[in-house]
Design a protein around this motif. Structure first.
Motif, PDB file in Angstrom:
ATOM      1  N   ARG A  46      15.687 -27.641  -4.999  1.00  0.00           N
ATOM      2  CA  ARG A  46      15.892 -27.093  -3.500  1.00  0.00           C
ATOM      3  C   ARG A  46      16.055 -28.472  -2.546  1.00  0.00           C
ATOM      4  O   ARG A  46      17.146 -28.586  -1.900  1.00  0.00           O
ATOM      5  N   GLU A 107      10.775 -23.602   4.380  1.00  0.00           N
ATOM      6  CA  GLU A 107      11.295 -23.321   3.007  1.00  0.00           C
ATOM      7  C   GLU A 107      12.864 -23.752   3.333  1.00  0.00           C
ATOM      8  O   GLU A 107      13.470 -23.439   4.198  1.00  0.00           O
ATOM      9  N   SER A 109      16.816 -23.732   2.042  1.00  0.00           N
ATOM     10  CA  SER A 109      18.074 -23.010   1.001  1.00  0.00           C
ATOM     11  C   SER A 109      18.513 -24.380   0.484  1.00  0.00           C
ATOM     12  O   SER A 109      18.338 -25.461   0.976  1.00  0.00           O
ATOM     13  N   ASN A 113      19.438 -25.029   5.208  1.00  0.00           N
ATOM     14  CA  ASN A 113      18.863 -24.233   6.307  1.00  0.00           C
ATOM     15  C   ASN A 113      17.600 -24.186   5.881  1.00  0.00           C
ATOM     16  O   ASN A 113      17.086 -24.110   4.903  1.00  0.00           O
ATOM     17  N   LEU A 115      14.420 -21.777   6.093  1.00  0.00           N
ATOM     18  CA  LEU A 115      14.032 -20.160   6.135  1.00  0.00           C
ATOM     19  C   LEU A 115      12.406 -20.008   6.682  1.00  0.00           C
ATOM     20  O   LEU A 115      11.592 -20.976   6.683  1.00  0.00           O
TER      21      LEU A 115
END
Length: 512
Positions: A46, A107, A109, A113, A115
């Protein structure tokens, strides 16, 4: 170059500081150590995608990351953002000067972005205690963290904003929360009100007594008598949250990820109503990665168990200890977590399998012994922890069609609050005791001892109604609450008489 970034691990409802050390050297490998779980290990993919899609260069070097202290297991995807910021800082894409002053969680994405995360409130409290200047986290969690005074809270939507802030190229807007205003505005905002309930004055009175002393209560009656309807209105007559209670309850819901979007602080007592197919773990908490269960999510509020005999017996039995201790400890091989579980249990059941035992109009069609067998699904020790038993009969048509409004919840709540203040003063020198339901046997002798006439009434009731021995203490506790509702310093026979009427299921003749 070695860079340190700071994050947090949530254990129970408290957070622990995690130091993320990132070092870049010659090579091409990636190493992540410090007891990360699978979701933390997967963060590498990620992070690479988020950095590249956001227009930054991922370093082509050997990266070693240590998450300290190494003996605490790191769980979840909330470490993505601090790991990514650490990697960009070691490659000198961003300046590391500001990083020691801020705690960072979020977190990522694949497009960069950020989260939302769980446990923002306990992390913010820990950040303040450890002297951090601010907390950078997802925008969705910012209002929740802004409850903590003296901590700068910045909500961010993508990794580019964090990089711009670190490089002094972008000013982030501080998130603030007017706790007092939000608290007052929504405290009296209830969807359900007792003014909607027609008739059932005796049941309303029992619920008022239960709320005044935080007593557990069970309602027994046929289908359609209004058991669930009245249970849903219980939060509207409970005393308003104190700020301390609101913070503690919000922390639990934050850790569980159950906090509503945009809510900074819970201002109304929770009402939890799990289905009777619920498992042990979902009820009391636990799992591979321990999470709060329904009894903890109902902390400082109401846990409503509809169709009580239909619950799995094991589920009901694991509640016995939390009902007594008002907390639940979940132990694992290497650690244990403790969740608070001080809730008021409101339960409802039909009197028999067909539902019409003792119904004034409809005949019960259950075979002999079925009523007692149905009641026996609830064990004696659990029933022992329920102070008030009240029978409900269907409302007559005349009362249903009566247009006269019933007493509003706000009026009932005033009497409940007044009784709770009396109890708060009574127990102010006794740590951990806040209401009559928590009194010990020794405290009953001091605060709820009946006079000679009261003792004679109790003796007569025990003999004539075949009340069990376990009913004695419960009657005294409830009678003390009834006395508090009338501002009486002493427990009088009239208070005992009403409390005796609330022990229906203890009567040996009740189930035939």
């Amino acid at each position: 170059m070695l860079v340190k970034v700071f994050g947090a691990a949530v254990q129970g409802i408290n957070a622990t500081l995690i130091t993320i050390e990132v070092n870049c050297t010659k090579g091409i490998k990636f190493f992540l150590v410090g007891l990360p779980d699978a979701s933390v290990k997967e963060s590498h993919k990620r992070i690479v995608s988020a950095i590249q899609v956001s227009g930054f260069k991922y370093p082509r070097q050997q990266i070693v990351i240590n998450m300290s202290p190494a003996d605490i297991r790191k769980e979840g995807s909330a470490y993505d953002l601090p790991l990514a910021i650490g990697i960009l800082a070691t490659s000198k894409t961003i300046m590391a000067d500001k990083l020691p002053d801020y705690l960072i969680m979020g977190e990522l994405s694949l497009d960069g972005n950020i989260l939302p995360i769980k446990g923002a409130l306990p992390i913010a409290i820990m950040a303040k205690e450890n002297g951090f200047k601010g907390f950078i986290l997802p925008t969705e969690n910012a209002k929740e963290a802004a409850v903590v005074e003296g901590l700068e809270v910045y909500g961010v939507e993508n990794i580019r904003q964090v990089v711009g802030f670190a490089n002094n190229e972008l000013e982030l807007e501080k998130t603030t929360a007017d706790i007092g205003q939000e608290f007052l505005q929504s405290q009296s905002n209830f969807e359900f009100d007792f003014s909607d309930v027609k008739g059932q004055e005796n049941v309303k009175r029992a619920l008022e007594v239960a709320a005044a002393g935080s007593h557990n209560i069970i309602m027994v009656g046929p289908p359609g008598a209004g058991k669930s309807m009245m249970a849903k209105r219980m939060p509207s007559i409970l005393p308003p949250f104190t700020l301390e209670e609101a913070l503690e309850t919000t922390k639990i819901h934050s850790v569980a990820g159950k906090l509503e979007k945009g809510i900074s602080l819970m201002s109304r007592r929770p009402f939890r109503s799990p289905h009777h197919t619920i498992s042990n773990v979902a009820m009391v908490g636990g799992g591979a990665d321990p999470q709060p269960g329904e009894i903890s999510l109902a902390h400082n509020g109401v846990l409503f168990l509809d169709e009580l005999p239909e619950f799995n017996r094991n589920v009901l039995e694991v509640m016995r200890q939390p009902l007594e201790n008002r907390k639940i400890t979940i132990s694992r091989a290497k650690y244990s977590v403790e969740y608070p579980a001080s809730f008021m249990m409101v339960s409802a059941m039909n009197p028999c399998p067909c539902g019409y035992y003792n119904h004034p109009d409809k005949a019960c069609v259950c075979p002999g012994g079925a009523v007692q067998k149905y009641l026996n699904r609830i064990s004696g020790p659990l029933l022992d922890r329920i102070d008030i038993h009240i029978e409900i009969v269907p409302v007559a048509f005349e009362k249903l069609s009566d247009s006269t409004p019933a007493e509003r919840s706000a009026e009932i709540s005033k009497r409940v609050v007044k009784a709770r203040r009396i109890q708060a003063e009574r127990f102010r020198k006794t740590p951990g005791i806040y209401c009559n339901a928590q009194m010990t046997s020794r405290m009953l002798l001091e605060y709820a001892a009946p006079d000679a006439a009261g003792l004679q009434l109790l003796r007569t009731a025990m003999d004539r109604l075949s009340l069990s021995a376990r009913a004695y203490d419960r009657i005294l506790k409830v009678s003390r609450t009834i006395a508090d509702l009338e501002a009486s310093p002493h427990v009088l026979p009239v208070h005992l008489a009403e409390a005796i009427n609330y022990r229906n299921l203890d009567r040996e003749v009740w189930a035939g």
